[in-house]
Design a protein around this motif. Sequence first.
Motif, PDB file in Angstrom:
ATOM      1  N   ASP A  15       0.786  -1.277   0.032  1.00 36.09           N
ATOM      2  CA  ASP A  15      -0.140  -0.058   0.033  1.00 36.09           C
ATOM      3  C   ASP A  15       0.643   1.228  -0.075  1.00 36.09           C
ATOM      4  N   ALA A  16       1.982   1.176  -0.173  1.00 30.10           N
ATOM      5  CA  ALA A  16       3.110   2.439  -0.324  1.00 30.10           C
ATOM      6  C   ALA A  16       2.582   3.249  -1.542  1.00 30.10           C
ATOM      7  N   ALA A  17       2.593   4.303  -1.414  1.00 25.49           N
ATOM      8  CA  ALA A  17       2.250   5.485  -2.740  1.00 25.49           C
ATOM      9  C   ALA A  17       3.253   6.633  -2.337  1.00 25.49           C
ATOM     10  N   GLU A  18       3.663   7.263  -3.494  1.00 22.60           N
ATOM     11  CA  GLU A  18       4.193   8.528  -3.540  1.00 22.60           C
ATOM     12  C   GLU A  18       3.604   9.892  -3.870  1.00 22.60           C
ATOM     13  N   GLU A  19       3.576  10.589  -2.972  1.00 26.23           N
ATOM     14  CA  GLU A  19       2.700  11.857  -3.338  1.00 26.23           C
ATOM     15  C   GLU A  19       3.524  13.091  -3.186  1.00 26.23           C
ATOM     16  N   PHE A  20       3.068  14.155  -3.687  1.00 30.04           N
ATOM     17  CA  PHE A  20       3.852  15.566  -3.790  1.00 30.04           C
ATOM     18  C   PHE A  20       3.137  16.620  -3.118  1.00 30.04           C
ATOM     19  N   GLU A  25       9.370  18.778  -5.773  1.00 29.05           N
ATOM     20  CA  GLU A  25      10.605  18.363  -5.682  1.00 29.05           C
ATOM     21  C   GLU A  25      10.966  17.534  -4.413  1.00 29.05           C
ATOM     22  N   THR A  26       9.685  17.277  -3.717  1.00 32.24           N
ATOM     23  CA  THR A  26       9.558  16.749  -2.379  1.00 32.24           C
ATOM     24  C   THR A  26       8.911  15.286  -2.610  1.00 32.24           C
ATOM     25  N   SER A  27       9.396  14.147  -2.404  1.00 33.91           N
ATOM     26  CA  SER A  27       8.692  13.017  -2.480  1.00 33.91           C
ATOM     27  C   SER A  27       8.121  12.611  -1.120  1.00 33.91           C
ATOM     28  N   VAL A  28       6.859  12.487  -0.872  1.00 39.61           N
ATOM     29  CA  VAL A  28       6.545  11.918   0.169  1.00 39.61           C
ATOM     30  C   VAL A  28       5.948  10.563   0.044  1.00 39.61           C
ATOM     31  N   PHE A  29       6.492   9.587   0.776  1.00 36.33           N
ATOM     32  CA  PHE A  29       6.145   8.334   0.683  1.00 36.33           C
ATOM     33  C   PHE A  29       5.209   7.902   1.968  1.00 36.33           C
ATOM     34  N   ALA A  40      13.776  14.800  -0.834  1.00 34.44           N
ATOM     35  CA  ALA A  40      13.920  15.493  -1.991  1.00 34.44           C
ATOM     36  C   ALA A  40      15.045  14.586  -2.790  1.00 34.44           C
ATOM     37  N   LEU A  41      14.601  13.848  -3.757  1.00 36.45           N
ATOM     38  CA  LEU A  41      15.426  12.926  -4.503  1.00 36.45           C
ATOM     39  C   LEU A  41      16.421  13.393  -5.118  1.00 36.45           C
TER      40      LEU A  41
END
Length: 117
Positions: A15-20, A25-29, A40-41
């Motif tokens: 259920d992991a998801a990447e949001e912004f 510039e900032t990946s929130v998992f 900030a990848l």
Amino acid sequence: MTPSELRAFCLEFNDAAEEFPFGPETSVFKVAGKLFALSALDGEPLTVNLKCEPEMAVQLRAEHPEIVPGWHMNKRHWNTVTVGELPDRLVRELIEDSYDLVVAGLPKAVRLRLDRA
């Protein structure tokens, strides 16, 4: 660990998801809508904020200068980890621990759904 490896590892969890929510510039998992990693990848150096048990957070900071209190986070529960300066194995363990802590705080029905996924 490269930025793409960090992203891929974070997204391997159930259920992991990447949001912004803070901009592109900032990946929130997140898992079930709750944050477990933030990075900030494209940052130099590559860092990631991870949840941690408070006692373990203090111990990790004492042992590794690459681990500091979470930047812009609750410093008791979050660490900022400089990824490239630590062994990949340790970074993966810290990410998994962060995910597990967040899942443990979810409602029982959500935890059971994640266990079955």
